[in-house]
Design a protein around this motif. Structure first.
Motif, PDB file in Angstrom:
ATOM      1  N   LYS A 268       0.866  -1.181   0.000  1.00  0.00           N
ATOM      2  CA  LYS A 268       0.000   0.000   0.000  1.00  0.00           C
ATOM      3  C   LYS A 268       0.901   1.229   0.000  1.00  0.00           C
ATOM      4  CE  LYS A 268      -3.782  -1.987   2.708  1.00  0.00           C
ATOM      5  NZ  LYS A 268      -4.590  -1.805   3.923  1.00  0.00           N
ATOM      6  N   THR A 269       0.456   2.286  -0.641  1.00  0.00           N
ATOM      7  CA  THR A 269       1.276   3.488  -0.756  1.00  0.00           C
ATOM      8  C   THR A 269       0.406   4.732  -0.605  1.00  0.00           C
ATOM      9  OG1 THR A 269       2.755   2.366  -2.307  1.00  0.00           O
ATOM     10  CG2 THR A 269       2.847   4.757  -2.290  1.00  0.00           C
ATOM     11  N   ILE A 270       0.950   5.732   0.063  1.00  0.00           N
ATOM     12  CA  ILE A 270       0.365   7.070   0.027  1.00  0.00           C
ATOM     13  C   ILE A 270       1.456   7.994  -0.497  1.00  0.00           C
ATOM     14  CG2 ILE A 270      -1.387   6.741   1.813  1.00  0.00           C
ATOM     15  CD1 ILE A 270       0.480   8.041   3.830  1.00  0.00           C
ATOM     16  N   GLN A 271       1.056   8.991  -1.254  1.00  0.00           N
ATOM     17  CA  GLN A 271       2.041   9.867  -1.877  1.00  0.00           C
ATOM     18  C   GLN A 271       1.496  11.272  -1.975  1.00  0.00           C
ATOM     19  OE1 GLN A 271       3.403   8.382  -5.641  1.00  0.00           O
ATOM     20  NE2 GLN A 271       4.709  10.144  -6.027  1.00  0.00           N
ATOM     21  N   LYS A 272       2.380  12.242  -1.899  1.00  0.00           N
ATOM     22  CA  LYS A 272       2.019  13.642  -2.082  1.00  0.00           C
ATOM     23  C   LYS A 272       3.244  14.379  -2.574  1.00  0.00           C
ATOM     24  CE  LYS A 272       2.877  16.471   1.446  1.00  0.00           C
ATOM     25  NZ  LYS A 272       2.542  17.518   2.228  1.00  0.00           N
TER      26      LYS A 272
ATOM     27  N   GLU B 149      -7.177  -1.904   8.029  1.00  0.00           N
ATOM     28  CA  GLU B 149      -7.040  -3.347   8.203  1.00  0.00           C
ATOM     29  C   GLU B 149      -5.780  -3.759   8.962  1.00  0.00           C
ATOM     30  OE1 GLU B 149      -7.412  -5.108   4.333  1.00  0.00           O
ATOM     31  OE2 GLU B 149      -9.458  -4.439   4.083  1.00  0.00           O
ATOM     32  N   LEU B 150      -4.990  -2.817   9.460  1.00  0.00           N
ATOM     33  CA  LEU B 150      -3.849  -3.183  10.301  1.00  0.00           C
ATOM     34  C   LEU B 150      -4.344  -3.409  11.711  1.00  0.00           C
ATOM     35  CD1 LEU B 150      -0.969  -0.714   9.319  1.00  0.00           C
ATOM     36  CD2 LEU B 150      -1.295  -3.087   8.616  1.00  0.00           C
ATOM     37  N   TYR B 151      -3.732  -4.357  12.394  1.00  0.00           N
ATOM     38  CA  TYR B 151      -4.075  -4.602  13.785  1.00  0.00           C
ATOM     39  C   TYR B 151      -2.803  -4.911  14.546  1.00  0.00           C
ATOM     40  CZ  TYR B 151      -3.336  -9.566  13.045  1.00  0.00           C
ATOM     41  OH  TYR B 151      -2.760 -10.768  12.779  1.00  0.00           O
ATOM     42  N   ASN B 152      -2.817  -4.687  15.825  1.00  0.00           N
ATOM     43  CA  ASN B 152      -1.676  -4.974  16.686  1.00  0.00           C
ATOM     44  C   ASN B 152      -1.822  -6.398  17.186  1.00  0.00           C
ATOM     45  OD1 ASN B 152       0.283  -5.167  18.619  1.00  0.00           O
ATOM     46  ND2 ASN B 152      -0.230  -3.261  19.641  1.00  0.00           N
ATOM     47  N   PRO B 153      -0.925  -7.310  16.778  1.00  0.00           N
ATOM     48  CA  PRO B 153      -1.048  -8.696  17.205  1.00  0.00           C
ATOM     49  C   PRO B 153      -0.730  -8.887  18.693  1.00  0.00           C
ATOM     50  CG  PRO B 153       0.950  -8.407  15.984  1.00  0.00           C
ATOM     51  CD  PRO B 153       0.209  -7.109  15.897  1.00  0.00           C
ATOM     52  N   ALA B 154      -0.129  -7.894  19.316  1.00  0.00           N
ATOM     53  CA  ALA B 154       0.207  -7.977  20.728  1.00  0.00           C
ATOM     54  C   ALA B 154      -0.190  -6.683  21.428  1.00  0.00           C
ATOM     55  CB  ALA B 154       1.705  -8.234  20.917  1.00  0.00           C
ATOM     56  N   PRO B 155      -1.504  -6.438  21.581  1.00  0.00           N
ATOM     57  CA  PRO B 155      -1.933  -5.175  22.195  1.00  0.00           C
ATOM     58  C   PRO B 155      -1.418  -5.066  23.631  1.00  0.00           C
ATOM     59  CG  PRO B 155      -3.774  -6.696  21.993  1.00  0.00           C
ATOM     60  CD  PRO B 155      -2.602  -7.329  21.295  1.00  0.00           C
ATOM     61  N   SER B 156      -1.316  -3.844  24.110  1.00  0.00           N
ATOM     62  CA  SER B 156      -0.799  -3.626  25.454  1.00  0.00           C
ATOM     63  C   SER B 156      -1.708  -4.305  26.481  1.00  0.00           C
ATOM     64  CB  SER B 156      -0.698  -2.128  25.753  1.00  0.00           C
ATOM     65  OG  SER B 156      -1.987  -1.550  25.733  1.00  0.00           O
TER      66      SER B 156
ATOM     67  N   PHE C 228      -3.288   8.295   7.339  1.00  0.00           N
ATOM     68  CA  PHE C 228      -2.880   6.909   7.574  1.00  0.00           C
ATOM     69  C   PHE C 228      -4.027   5.962   7.932  1.00  0.00           C
ATOM     70  CE2 PHE C 228      -1.261   3.386  10.046  1.00  0.00           C
ATOM     71  CZ  PHE C 228      -0.150   2.978   9.335  1.00  0.00           C
ATOM     72  N   PRO C 229      -4.893   6.300   8.903  1.00  0.00           N
ATOM     73  CA  PRO C 229      -5.919   5.328   9.326  1.00  0.00           C
ATOM     74  C   PRO C 229      -6.844   4.847   8.194  1.00  0.00           C
ATOM     75  CG  PRO C 229      -5.772   7.112  10.904  1.00  0.00           C
ATOM     76  CD  PRO C 229      -4.947   7.525   9.716  1.00  0.00           C
ATOM     77  N   ALA C 230      -7.156   5.697   7.244  1.00  0.00           N
ATOM     78  CA  ALA C 230      -8.089   5.325   6.179  1.00  0.00           C
ATOM     79  C   ALA C 230      -7.387   4.794   4.933  1.00  0.00           C
ATOM     80  CB  ALA C 230      -8.949   6.531   5.807  1.00  0.00           C
TER      81      ALA C 230
END
Length: 70
Positions: free
Chosen positions: A35-39, A59-66, A52-54
């Motif tokens: 995935k890429t964002i550019q400006k 679809e990113l998730y933290n596999p080891a949440p605090s 970033f969030p959108a």
């Protein structure tokens, strides 16, 4: 690992991806973009936080949440 990478001792390390979990440090293969964002010009922290969030973060998730202790 971050502190070592920021030190003079790691001046020869550039463009690498590491995965660090407790006592384990992995050097990963060179990944390909998925995935890429550019400006035009450089990104500000505020711009990345807004976009970033959108985009890349979707679809990113933290596999080891605090672990919150009560």
């Amino acid at each position: 690992m971050v502190a070592w990478l920021a030190s003079d001792e790691a001046q020869h390390v550039n463009g690498q991806v590491f995965h660090v979990t407790e006592g384990l440090v992995n050097l990963l293969n060179q990944p390909e973009p998925v995935k890429t964002i550019q400006k035009d010009g450089k990104w500000t922290v505020e711009e990345i936080a807004r976009v970033f969030p959108a985009t890349i973060g979707l679809e990113l998730y933290n596999p080891a949440p605090s672990q919150v202790r009560e």
